[in-house]
Design a protein around this motif. Structure first.
Motif, mmCIF file in Angstrom:
data_model
loop_
_atom_site.group_PDB
_atom_site.id
_atom_site.type_symbol
_atom_site.label_atom_id
_atom_site.label_comp_id
_atom_site.label_asym_id
_atom_site.label_seq_id
_atom_site.Cartn_x
_atom_site.Cartn_y
_atom_site.Cartn_z
ATOM 1 N N SER A 205 0.830 -1.206 0.000
ATOM 2 C CA SER A 205 0.000 0.000 0.000
ATOM 3 C C SER A 205 0.861 1.252 0.000
ATOM 4 O O SER A 205 0.564 2.238 -0.679
ATOM 5 N N GLU A 206 1.963 1.218 0.760
ATOM 6 C CA GLU A 206 2.822 2.392 0.879
ATOM 7 C C GLU A 206 3.573 2.689 -0.410
ATOM 8 O O GLU A 206 3.849 3.849 -0.726
ATOM 9 N N VAL A 207 3.961 1.644 -1.160
ATOM 10 C CA VAL A 207 4.733 1.865 -2.391
ATOM 11 C C VAL A 207 3.828 1.852 -3.621
ATOM 12 O O VAL A 207 4.302 1.688 -4.740
ATOM 13 N N ALA A 208 2.530 2.054 -3.419
ATOM 14 C CA ALA A 208 1.598 2.042 -4.547
ATOM 15 C C ALA A 208 2.000 3.015 -5.664
ATOM 16 O O ALA A 208 1.996 2.643 -6.846
ATOM 17 N N PRO A 209 2.381 4.277 -5.345
ATOM 18 C CA PRO A 209 2.798 5.176 -6.442
ATOM 19 C C PRO A 209 4.035 4.668 -7.180
ATOM 20 O O PRO A 209 4.108 4.759 -8.410
ATOM 21 N N LEU A 210 5.016 4.125 -6.443
ATOM 22 C CA LEU A 210 6.216 3.605 -7.081
ATOM 23 C C LEU A 210 5.881 2.406 -7.967
ATOM 24 O O LEU A 210 6.378 2.298 -9.097
ATOM 25 N N ALA A 211 5.040 1.506 -7.465
ATOM 26 C CA ALA A 211 4.648 0.351 -8.267
ATOM 27 C C ALA A 211 3.927 0.789 -9.537
ATOM 28 O O ALA A 211 4.168 0.246 -10.627
ATOM 29 N N MET A 320 2.117 13.057 -1.842
ATOM 30 C CA MET A 320 2.633 11.697 -1.642
ATOM 31 C C MET A 320 2.503 11.288 -0.175
ATOM 32 O O MET A 320 2.112 10.157 0.141
ATOM 33 N N VAL A 321 2.821 12.213 0.736
ATOM 34 C CA VAL A 321 2.706 11.928 2.170
ATOM 35 C C VAL A 321 1.254 11.653 2.531
ATOM 36 O O VAL A 321 0.942 10.696 3.256
ATOM 37 N N VAL A 326 3.037 7.692 4.794
ATOM 38 C CA VAL A 326 4.415 7.509 5.252
ATOM 39 C C VAL A 326 4.973 8.880 5.643
ATOM 40 O O VAL A 326 5.154 9.745 4.786
ATOM 41 N N VAL A 327 5.258 9.080 6.923
ATOM 42 C CA VAL A 327 5.686 10.394 7.401
ATOM 43 C C VAL A 327 7.104 10.378 7.969
ATOM 44 O O VAL A 327 7.554 11.394 8.514
ATOM 45 N N SER A 328 7.815 9.285 7.845
ATOM 46 C CA SER A 328 9.187 9.230 8.340
ATOM 47 C C SER A 328 10.068 10.208 7.564
ATOM 48 O O SER A 328 10.181 10.126 6.342
#
Length: 465
Positions: A205-211, A320-321, A326-328
């Motif tokens: 779910s977190e890397v959805a844009p990258l995928a 994106m945040v 993902v806020v790290s």
């Protein structure tokens, strides 16, 4: 049975391995792809600014390539400064920095009429002005209550939406804009990103844009829509050269850039507020706002010395945040390190810049929409009385409507036209001015005798919410 560090699951805020905690450091196997997807979201926009200005100034190809590399290197250093911080400088939030589009209309005539060193000198002075504004920002915080900052963030999202659609159509000025293959690639990225974001679990779910970007890139390459010549023509290693172009100071160039720099602080505040609202569900602290704006200014000074243009937080990464949650800040710092490498290794930069605009468009469409959503979320905490509704409505009308009617300000100076064309600047000034001018409406306190017993319970008191 013990769990290894690399396999330790997210347990939410407070866990030093969580991506949901701004001060966490997730395992590298998770943090690296998350950081790279931030870079992919802003890469093309970051290198487009020096290409546009270099083209307007008729610079030779080798000098244009030199400025593109400088833009990547500087953006990486600026992102590290903003996310990790240095003393009081830096918001220490997951904010990606890059070359600002807002200064392009002002810097182009300076570069053409006075030369590129004069444009860089003016940008350096603008950076100093921004840094000073950030230093004294706590004294000016009253100018930016939630109704104003929330409106800023909504403006950012709305004004960026047409840019996302332009990318989805193939990019600005392309001869085959809107061709079926552009729309198809953007749609593919959009579908993959939405599907993984909503139905994926954990890292998926977190890397959805990258995928989505990777699937779109592979599809574009398979059908021959990726130009790999940039990779083949690029050098293996280059090193930044301070003052390689030179710096000159001309008052006629400095004044408009400094004025624009001070007004651009409103955009910086909007991005910082959008980041904390969309990712952390809170308002930024005074230290975060002040440090963030100071980092913009210091980074812009550094940029001018290293042959690049003013730096500012990138709004697509704010989206994106909000989209990924993902806020790290260390994830973003990894992205900053990747940008520095791209500035030192031109072939790496060439590979990333070969991603077709339509592929990027499918991803940024979601991100820009999420920025507007974050702003609406912020405004939902503001009383919708007639005063606040007037501030929001009038500011949005000016921000969105004015740039669409160029004839209304065609007789103004080029510098004023450049500031109005952004939409955000006149909208921000309108919001700030109305908030100062309009009388505040006191919250009415109903008579206890007129209130039902249920309304007097502690759970329903406004100050308990």
């Amino acid at each position: 049975m013990t769990t290894s560090t690399s396999e330790r699951p997210d347990t939410g805020p407070g866990d030093r391995y969580s991506t949901r905690d701004v001060n966490s450091m997730p395992p590298l196997r998770r943090a690296i792809p998350l950081g790279i997807q931030h870079v992919l979201a802003m890469f093309v926009s970051n290198v487009t600014v020096p290409i546009i200005i270099a083209g307007a100034a008729n610079l030779p190809p080798d000098q244009t390539a030199f400025m593109v590399q400088a833009a990547m290197f500087v953006a990486g250093i600026a992102t590290l400064l903003q996310s990790l911080g240095l003393g009081p400088i830096g918001a220490r939030l997951p904010i990606v920095m890059g070359t600002s589009f807002g200064f392009v209309p002002v810097l182009i005539p300076i570069a053409i009429g006075m030369g590129l060193p004069a444009a860089l000198g003016a940008a350096l002075c603008g950076g100093v002005a921004m840094a000073l504004m950030g230093l004294f920002l706590p004294w000016f915080r009253f100018l930016f209550p939630p109704v104003v900052t929330g409106t800023f963030v909504v403006m950012l999202g709305i004004l960026l939406m047409p840019v996302g659609l332009a990318y989805a159509g193939g990019g600005f000025g392309v001869s085959d804009f809107g061709a079926p293959h552009h729309i198809g690639l953007a749609s593919l990225v959009l579908v993959v990103t939405v599907g993984l974001h909503q139905f994926g679990r954990g890292i998926w779910s977190e890397v959805a844009p990258l995928a989505g970007l990777l699937v779109g890139f592979v599809a574009a390459a398979a059908f021959g829509y990726v130009d790999f010549s940039k990779v083949g023509d690029a050098d293996w290693v280059t090193f930044p050269t301070p003052l390689g172009i030179g710096i000159e100071f001309h008052m006629a160039a400095i004044i408009p850039v400094v004025v624009l720099s001070l007004v651009t602080v409103a955009e910086s505040i909007g991005d910082i507020v959008g980041t904390t609202a969309g990712g952390l569900n809170r308002e930024p602290t005074k230290k975060e706002l002040s440090g963030g704006v100071m980092a913009d200014g210091i980074a812009s000074v550094f940029a001018a010395v290293f042959n690049a243009f003013p730096q500012i937080s990138f709004s697509q990464n704010v989206g994106m945040v909000a989209l990924t949650g993902v806020v790290s800040r260390y994830v973003v710092a990894i992205g900053g390190g990747f940008l520095v490498l791209a500035g030192l290794l031109p072939k790496l930069g060439g590979l990333v810049s070969s991603i077709p605009n339509a592929v990027l468009g499918g991803a940024v469409l979601l991100m820009f929409g999420m920025i507007a959503s974050a702003g609406i979320k912020m405004l939902s905490q503001v009383p919708f009385d007639k005063r606040n509704m007037l501030i929001i409505g009038t500011s949005l009308t000016i921000a969105v409507g004015l740039p669409a009617q160029e004839g209304l300000y065609a007789n103004l100076s080029e510098n004023l036209q450049a500031m109005i064309e952004s939409g955000l600047i006149p909208g921000a000034i309108t919001a700030i001015a109305l908030n100062l001018i309009l009388p505040k409406i006191p919250n009415p306190v109903p008579d206890s005798s007129e209130c039902p017993e249920s309304s007097k319970s502690t759970a329903m008191r406004p100050d308990s919410l």
